[in-house]
Write a protein that holds these residues in place. Structure first.
Motif, PDB file in Angstrom:
ATOM      1  N   LYS A   5     -11.664  56.135 -11.660  1.00 56.41           N
ATOM      2  CA  LYS A   5     -10.749  55.309 -12.351  1.00 56.41           C
ATOM      3  C   LYS A   5      -9.172  55.518 -12.285  1.00 56.41           C
ATOM      4  N   ILE A   6      -9.124  56.494 -11.244  1.00 58.01           N
ATOM      5  CA  ILE A   6      -7.591  56.926 -11.088  1.00 58.01           C
ATOM      6  C   ILE A   6      -6.530  56.092 -10.397  1.00 58.01           C
ATOM      7  N   PHE A   7      -7.324  55.378  -9.373  1.00 59.57           N
ATOM      8  CA  PHE A   7      -6.607  54.323  -8.564  1.00 59.57           C
ATOM      9  C   PHE A   7      -5.903  53.230  -9.520  1.00 59.57           C
ATOM     10  N   ASP A   8      -6.549  53.032 -10.811  1.00 61.43           N
ATOM     11  CA  ASP A   8      -6.037  51.785 -11.475  1.00 61.43           C
ATOM     12  C   ASP A   8      -4.774  52.172 -11.987  1.00 61.43           C
ATOM     13  N   THR A   9      -4.324  53.496 -11.837  1.00 59.95           N
ATOM     14  CA  THR A   9      -3.065  53.668 -12.348  1.00 59.95           C
ATOM     15  C   THR A   9      -1.903  53.466 -11.352  1.00 59.95           C
ATOM     16  N   ILE A  10      -2.297  53.126  -9.972  1.00 59.64           N
ATOM     17  CA  ILE A  10      -1.178  52.672  -9.073  1.00 59.64           C
ATOM     18  C   ILE A  10      -1.506  51.733  -8.186  1.00 59.64           C
ATOM     19  N   PRO A  11      -1.938  50.527  -8.931  1.00 57.92           N
ATOM     20  CA  PRO A  11      -2.091  49.328  -8.256  1.00 57.92           C
ATOM     21  C   PRO A  11      -1.139  48.589  -7.306  1.00 57.92           C
ATOM     22  N   GLU A  12       0.149  48.907  -7.455  1.00 61.79           N
ATOM     23  CA  GLU A  12       1.126  48.365  -6.172  1.00 61.79           C
ATOM     24  C   GLU A  12       1.065  49.404  -5.207  1.00 61.79           C
ATOM     25  N   GLU A  13       1.116  50.571  -5.390  1.00 62.03           N
ATOM     26  CA  GLU A  13       1.008  51.866  -4.423  1.00 62.03           C
ATOM     27  C   GLU A  13      -0.133  51.598  -3.448  1.00 62.03           C
ATOM     28  N   PHE A  14      -1.298  51.454  -4.348  1.00 60.41           N
ATOM     29  CA  PHE A  14      -2.690  51.298  -3.565  1.00 60.41           C
ATOM     30  C   PHE A  14      -2.467  49.924  -2.618  1.00 60.41           C
ATOM     31  N   ASP A  15      -1.995  48.948  -3.151  1.00 58.67           N
ATOM     32  CA  ASP A  15      -2.028  47.674  -2.424  1.00 58.67           C
ATOM     33  C   ASP A  15      -1.251  48.137  -1.204  1.00 58.67           C
ATOM     34  N   LYS A  16       0.100  48.921  -1.112  1.00 61.97           N
ATOM     35  CA  LYS A  16       0.961  48.685  -0.246  1.00 61.97           C
ATOM     36  C   LYS A  16       0.338  49.873   0.914  1.00 61.97           C
ATOM     37  N   TYR A  17      -0.269  50.817   0.659  1.00 60.39           N
ATOM     38  CA  TYR A  17      -0.194  52.065   1.402  1.00 60.39           C
ATOM     39  C   TYR A  17      -1.594  52.391   1.808  1.00 60.39           C
ATOM     40  N   ARG A  18      -2.827  51.659   1.079  1.00 60.66           N
ATOM     41  CA  ARG A  18      -4.332  52.188   1.561  1.00 60.66           C
ATOM     42  C   ARG A  18      -4.464  51.586   2.915  1.00 60.66           C
ATOM     43  N   PRO A  19      -5.282  52.176   3.563  1.00 61.14           N
ATOM     44  CA  PRO A  19      -5.594  51.651   5.060  1.00 61.14           C
ATOM     45  C   PRO A  19      -6.466  50.379   4.910  1.00 61.14           C
ATOM     46  N   ARG A  20      -6.277  49.591   5.876  1.00 61.75           N
ATOM     47  CA  ARG A  20      -6.931  48.383   6.116  1.00 61.75           C
ATOM     48  C   ARG A  20      -7.989  48.741   7.369  1.00 61.75           C
ATOM     49  N   TYR A  21      -8.652  47.819   7.672  1.00 60.26           N
ATOM     50  CA  TYR A  21      -9.885  48.090   8.551  1.00 60.26           C
ATOM     51  C   TYR A  21      -9.718  47.175   9.830  1.00 60.26           C
ATOM     52  N   SER A  22     -10.306  47.508  10.982  1.00 65.61           N
ATOM     53  CA  SER A  22      -9.932  46.653  12.232  1.00 65.61           C
ATOM     54  C   SER A  22     -10.457  45.370  12.195  1.00 65.61           C
ATOM     55  N   LYS A  23      -9.944  44.362  13.037  1.00 61.82           N
ATOM     56  CA  LYS A  23     -10.507  42.904  13.251  1.00 61.82           C
ATOM     57  C   LYS A  23     -11.858  43.153  13.940  1.00 61.82           C
ATOM     58  N   GLU A  24     -11.937  44.255  14.815  1.00 60.47           N
ATOM     59  CA  GLU A  24     -13.043  44.194  15.539  1.00 60.47           C
ATOM     60  C   GLU A  24     -14.449  44.563  14.611  1.00 60.47           C
ATOM     61  N   LEU A  25     -14.045  45.531  13.696  1.00 56.72           N
ATOM     62  CA  LEU A  25     -14.990  45.850  12.714  1.00 56.72           C
ATOM     63  C   LEU A  25     -15.546  44.630  11.814  1.00 56.72           C
ATOM     64  N   PHE A  26     -14.626  43.775  11.497  1.00 56.32           N
ATOM     65  CA  PHE A  26     -15.155  42.553  10.508  1.00 56.32           C
ATOM     66  C   PHE A  26     -15.660  41.670  11.574  1.00 56.32           C
ATOM     67  N   ASP A  27     -15.313  41.262  12.968  1.00 53.88           N
ATOM     68  CA  ASP A  27     -15.770  40.349  13.736  1.00 53.88           C
ATOM     69  C   ASP A  27     -17.385  40.936  13.861  1.00 53.88           C
ATOM     70  N   SER A  28     -17.807  42.202  14.116  1.00 57.05           N
ATOM     71  CA  SER A  28     -18.771  42.720  14.189  1.00 57.05           C
ATOM     72  C   SER A  28     -19.931  42.638  13.014  1.00 57.05           C
ATOM     73  N   LEU A  29     -19.125  42.707  11.656  1.00 62.26           N
ATOM     74  CA  LEU A  29     -19.922  42.623  10.604  1.00 62.26           C
ATOM     75  C   LEU A  29     -20.138  41.179  10.394  1.00 62.26           C
ATOM     76  N   ILE A  30     -19.215  40.251  10.502  1.00 66.30           N
ATOM     77  CA  ILE A  30     -19.521  38.968  10.018  1.00 66.30           C
ATOM     78  C   ILE A  30     -20.682  38.248  11.072  1.00 66.30           C
ATOM     79  N   ASP A  31     -20.477  38.890  12.349  1.00 66.69           N
ATOM     80  CA  ASP A  31     -21.729  38.263  13.341  1.00 66.69           C
ATOM     81  C   ASP A  31     -22.979  38.804  13.132  1.00 66.69           C
TER      82      ASP A  31
END
Length: 250
Positions: A5-31
């Motif tokens: 539950k602790i991430f809920d205390t920092i929604p703006e920072e979480f949105d800005k700094y948490r890592p995203r995932y690669s396009k290749e991963l999503f292309d693979s998953l969606i296929d």
């Protein structure tokens, strides 16, 4: 302390700094899961959408369940006008999904916060026959890009990393999915890189759950130490990321 539950205390920072995932991963998953219009998808714990856009953009019937009320509000702010977007603010562990069934259920660094037996048995029951369970995470390291910087940062950790509560969520084993009926379990790895200035690295570090519970006087000394270490090495730290995707079928 319930770390999930602790991430809920920092929604703006979480949105800005948490890592995203690669396009290749999503292309693979969606296929792999054949996700698109007419398919129903559930994301467990989307946070602020680190793994949402590529799935939502397929035109699937997207559903999410988010425990944190501030993270839920951020998701609504970002995606609430999208016609295929649906989200509830509740706990996956106790939520009654009724008769809902999904073609894919996925989690980006979230499912490990749920007890393993509940995570696998409940997702299995919510999937349609032949449906996909996808679990992703980011494994990052910076030692190989600057050994001296790594050593200096470890000295800061040794001296000042004294969280008030111990992180105890290390018992989740993704490869136990077949024990709960899943088949065709596999792992796929993809790669990327992130570069941070000293200030960006400190801001990112402040989004780690166990870093958020470092009390004073250690808190200030810890984050100042991280900042000074990166400044002393050219004001740049480079992370080599491995985007891990676990897949299984019902």
């Amino acid at each position: 302390m319930e770390f999930r539950k602790i991430f809920d205390t920092i929604p703006e920072e979480f949105d800005k700094y948490r890592p995203r995932y690669s396009k290749e991963l999503f292309d693979s998953l969606i296929d792999y899961a054949k996700i698109g219009p007419g398919k129903s998808v559930l994301e467990i714990g989307p946070g602020t959408g680190q793994a949402t856009d590529p799935i939502l953009d397929t035109g699937c019937d997207y559903h999410a369940i988010e425990l944190g009320e501030h993270l839920y509000a951020k998701m609504h702010e970002k995606y609430g006008k999208r016609p295929n977007f649906n989200i509830v603010n509740d706990d996956f562990i106790t939520h009654d999904f009724g008769s809902e069934k999904y073609d894919m259920i996925y989690s980006a660094a979230t499912i490990q916060w749920i007890p393993e037996d509940i995570a696998f048995s409940k997702t299995y029951s919510l999937l349609k026959e032949g449906g996909t369970l996808a679990m992703m995470l980011v494994s990052a390291e910076y030692r190989s890009t600057n050994e001296a910087l790594y050593d200096d940062i470890q000295k800061v950790y040794d001296q000042y990393f004294k969280p008030e509560y111990e992180y105890q969520h290390r018992s989740f084993h993704y490869d136990n999915a077949p024990n709960y009926g899943y088949k065709n379990f596999e792992r796929r790895d993809f790669y990327g890189e992130r570069r941070f200035t000293a200030d960006e690295y400190v801001a990112f570090s402040k989004t780690h759950c166990d870093h958020l519970v470092i009390p004073e006087p250690y808190n200030t000394k810890f984050f100042d130490g991280l900042r000074n270490a990166v400044l002393a090495h050219g004001n740049c730290i480079i992370f080599k990321d491995t985007y891990v995707l676990y897949l299984a079928k019902k």
